[in-house]
Design a protein around this motif. Structure first.
Motif, PDB file in Angstrom:
ATOM      1  N   ILE A  46       9.379  -7.701   4.026  1.00  0.00           N
ATOM      2  CA  ILE A  46      10.162  -8.067   5.208  1.00  0.00           C
ATOM      3  C   ILE A  46      10.568  -9.541   5.144  1.00  0.00           C
ATOM      4  CG2 ILE A  46      10.007  -8.439   7.698  1.00  0.00           C
ATOM      5  CD1 ILE A  46       8.429  -5.910   7.924  1.00  0.00           C
ATOM      6  N   ARG A  47       9.586 -10.409   4.778  1.00  0.00           N
ATOM      7  CA  ARG A  47       9.896 -11.834   4.685  1.00  0.00           C
ATOM      8  C   ARG A  47      10.994 -12.076   3.664  1.00  0.00           C
ATOM      9  NH1 ARG A  47       5.544 -14.485   1.602  1.00  0.00           N
ATOM     10  NH2 ARG A  47       6.814 -13.498  -0.001  1.00  0.00           N
ATOM     11  N   ASN A  48      10.890 -11.449   2.481  1.00  0.00           N
ATOM     12  CA  ASN A  48      11.908 -11.655   1.451  1.00  0.00           C
ATOM     13  C   ASN A  48      13.284 -11.195   1.913  1.00  0.00           C
ATOM     14  OD1 ASN A  48       9.806 -12.550  -0.086  1.00  0.00           O
ATOM     15  ND2 ASN A  48      10.151 -11.188  -1.818  1.00  0.00           N
ATOM     16  N   VAL A  49      13.341 -10.017   2.553  1.00  0.00           N
ATOM     17  CA  VAL A  49      14.620  -9.526   3.068  1.00  0.00           C
ATOM     18  C   VAL A  49      15.194 -10.515   4.081  1.00  0.00           C
ATOM     19  CG1 VAL A  49      15.695  -7.752   4.518  1.00  0.00           C
ATOM     20  CG2 VAL A  49      14.170  -7.082   2.669  1.00  0.00           C
ATOM     21  N   LEU A  50      14.323 -10.999   4.985  1.00  0.00           N
ATOM     22  CA  LEU A  50      14.817 -11.835   6.081  1.00  0.00           C
ATOM     23  C   LEU A  50      15.243 -13.223   5.629  1.00  0.00           C
ATOM     24  CD1 LEU A  50      12.411 -10.957   9.028  1.00  0.00           C
ATOM     25  CD2 LEU A  50      14.778 -10.284   8.734  1.00  0.00           C
ATOM     26  N   ILE A  51      14.565 -13.788   4.611  1.00  0.00           N
ATOM     27  CA  ILE A  51      14.943 -15.139   4.220  1.00  0.00           C
ATOM     28  C   ILE A  51      15.691 -15.182   2.891  1.00  0.00           C
ATOM     29  CG2 ILE A  51      13.135 -16.226   5.587  1.00  0.00           C
ATOM     30  CD1 ILE A  51      11.432 -16.539   3.252  1.00  0.00           C
ATOM     31  N   GLY A  52      16.086 -13.997   2.384  1.00  0.00           N
ATOM     32  CA  GLY A  52      17.029 -13.961   1.283  1.00  0.00           C
ATOM     33  C   GLY A  52      16.454 -14.135  -0.115  1.00  0.00           C
ATOM     34  N   ILE A  53      15.163 -13.827  -0.277  1.00  0.00           N
ATOM     35  CA  ILE A  53      14.570 -13.826  -1.613  1.00  0.00           C
ATOM     36  C   ILE A  53      14.700 -12.406  -2.178  1.00  0.00           C
ATOM     37  CG2 ILE A  53      12.434 -14.158  -2.916  1.00  0.00           C
ATOM     38  CD1 ILE A  53      11.507 -16.011  -0.713  1.00  0.00           C
ATOM     39  N   PRO A  54      14.997 -12.247  -3.491  1.00  0.00           N
ATOM     40  CA  PRO A  54      15.115 -10.892  -4.038  1.00  0.00           C
ATOM     41  C   PRO A  54      13.834 -10.089  -3.788  1.00  0.00           C
ATOM     42  CG  PRO A  54      15.910 -12.487  -5.629  1.00  0.00           C
ATOM     43  CD  PRO A  54      15.303 -13.267  -4.501  1.00  0.00           C
TER      44      PRO A  54
END
Lengths: 202, 202, 202
Positions: A46-54
């Motif tokens: 979720i964190r990666n999706v939300l802050i734009g990390i693959p």
């Protein structure tokens, strides 16, 4: 190095907390592993999706997955020892995991130059993701939305990091230790934000 | 060609299983279509997010969406024939869909060069996504985490594909047929992994 | 300009609806803010993921987040006034939010050149995302899948936009007002699609 250490403590702890919830819901062996895995890595996704990390960076964490699998296997092999005696340790590791994820989220959002309240939102969302998914998959209302006073500590992390007040590695370590201690104290003394208990039921 | 055939069987089958769950929960006509659609395509969306394929590829699957819509419309028009007589067919199509998704996930993860246990995790997550979302939207605890012995067959797919042991198209077809048969047998004979039934309730 | 106005009405309205659901579930102060925030922005995140817009655009919406936070704070400070008197206003704002999101989803899918039925699916999925996540986090079955006749209006938006029939800004405004009115009427007169109420329970 900092996050490696935090993750190697936090990820297995999250995995164990998910596995124990699966036990409590009488899920089967498969459910135990899925719930543990989702709790440990769901927040990160979720964190990666939300802050734009693959999101695919997930699959580079082979060592962490192995650690999670080992931790879950211990729960699966000795399901009946996870009673009250261990619960405090679980809470401790869970607090480390939550705080580490929250600090990571705050750092990411701050680095991209977001204003303070956006950093706070990112901190909260990235910190609680895994636990919320765990509770949903277990058919429970998310505990963190109802009775746990994690909010204040999450917001404190967001404020300290988002204002640029704490940026050095030693400062972040100190913040982490402080938040973990405050979290343990708030569980021990039943501090809570449940101010709406008298709201009429529907 | 292989996946086209699998998808044209699996997607409508998933859609039908979602539509029937909506009937059982007394959802309305809208809920029937949403649940069927989410079951059919939700697993694929999760898989694409997790293994780094553009989610928007979803919208290139116009033919599959049409197939899903037709399948759901048949359920909507004839809601009362989906009793026990059809249940075995649903299970069969569901097994085809699950196995096809799991094999696709395993192939993707293996191609990127991940170690075996990462392939297994990807196989499981991509195989069960749609069904788990379906159950959550229906207000149910995910059946696959509680009582269905799908785990062993998922892991078997992950091992066979992730080790490079099965790579040819004919081999993958054989694997699919084998897993579908094992899945049907495990439903018929009530094989399960529910070893924690005596765990104390909370 | 059009969407700015729609969002500045719709986002706080969604946030308020989430906060009120949190009150009804006796969630704590933290839960109130999380549920409000997720309802307001969750639908947008799902839409962005599904139609290929960077999710991180979320964090550019600082003003909207501030608006949502202020709206939720009003609910948090005056929790007991949100009874039946306000419910119709909530429904109104909720209808504006839903319609605005649905029109946005339809426009995006249409611009990429998708066929009509794909536009309709995108319209529905992007319109209902936030509300469905809200209900799941509140431990409820999604109301929109059970008893609300939002489907017809969503599909109508999809048809009007996806066929290219309505494309001008004034046309889209008219469509929005029409859908909001039809939505309010359908709530007032209890129009519904619940044609499966007699389906045998499992």
């Amino acid at each position: 190095m900092l996050w490696d250490i935090l993750n190697i403590i936090g990820i297995p702890a999250f995995a164990i907390s998910g596995a124990i919830v699966a036990l409590e819901e009488k899920y089967d062996l498969f459910g135990l592993y899925v719930l543990g895995f989702v709790t440990a890595f769901g927040g990160g996704v979720i964190r990666n999706v939300l802050i734009g990390i693959p999101v695919t960076d997930l699959w580079k964490q082979g060592n962490l997955m192995l650690a999670a699998l080992i931790a879950m296997s211990i729960v699966a092999l000795f399901p009946y020892v996870w009673g009250n005696r261990w619960r405090k340790w679980i809470l401790f590791f869970d607090a480390v995991g939550l705080s580490s994820f929250a600090i990571q989220g705050a750092l990411f959002a701050h680095k991209i130059g977001h204003p303070l309240y956006v950093v706070i939102v990112a901190t909260v969302l990235t910190g609680i993701g895994g636990g919320v998914i765990r509770d949903l998959l277990a058919g429970r209302k998310p505990a963190i939305l109802r009775e746990e006073i994690y909010a204040i500590w999450c917001i404190m992390i967001g404020v300290c990091v988002g204002s640029g007040w704490i940026a050095s590695e030693i400062g972040l370590y100190t913040l982490l230790v402080t938040i973990v201690i405050l979290r343990m104290l708030s569980v021990h003394y039943h501090w809570n934000l449940s101010i709406y208990r008298k709201y009429p039921s529907v």
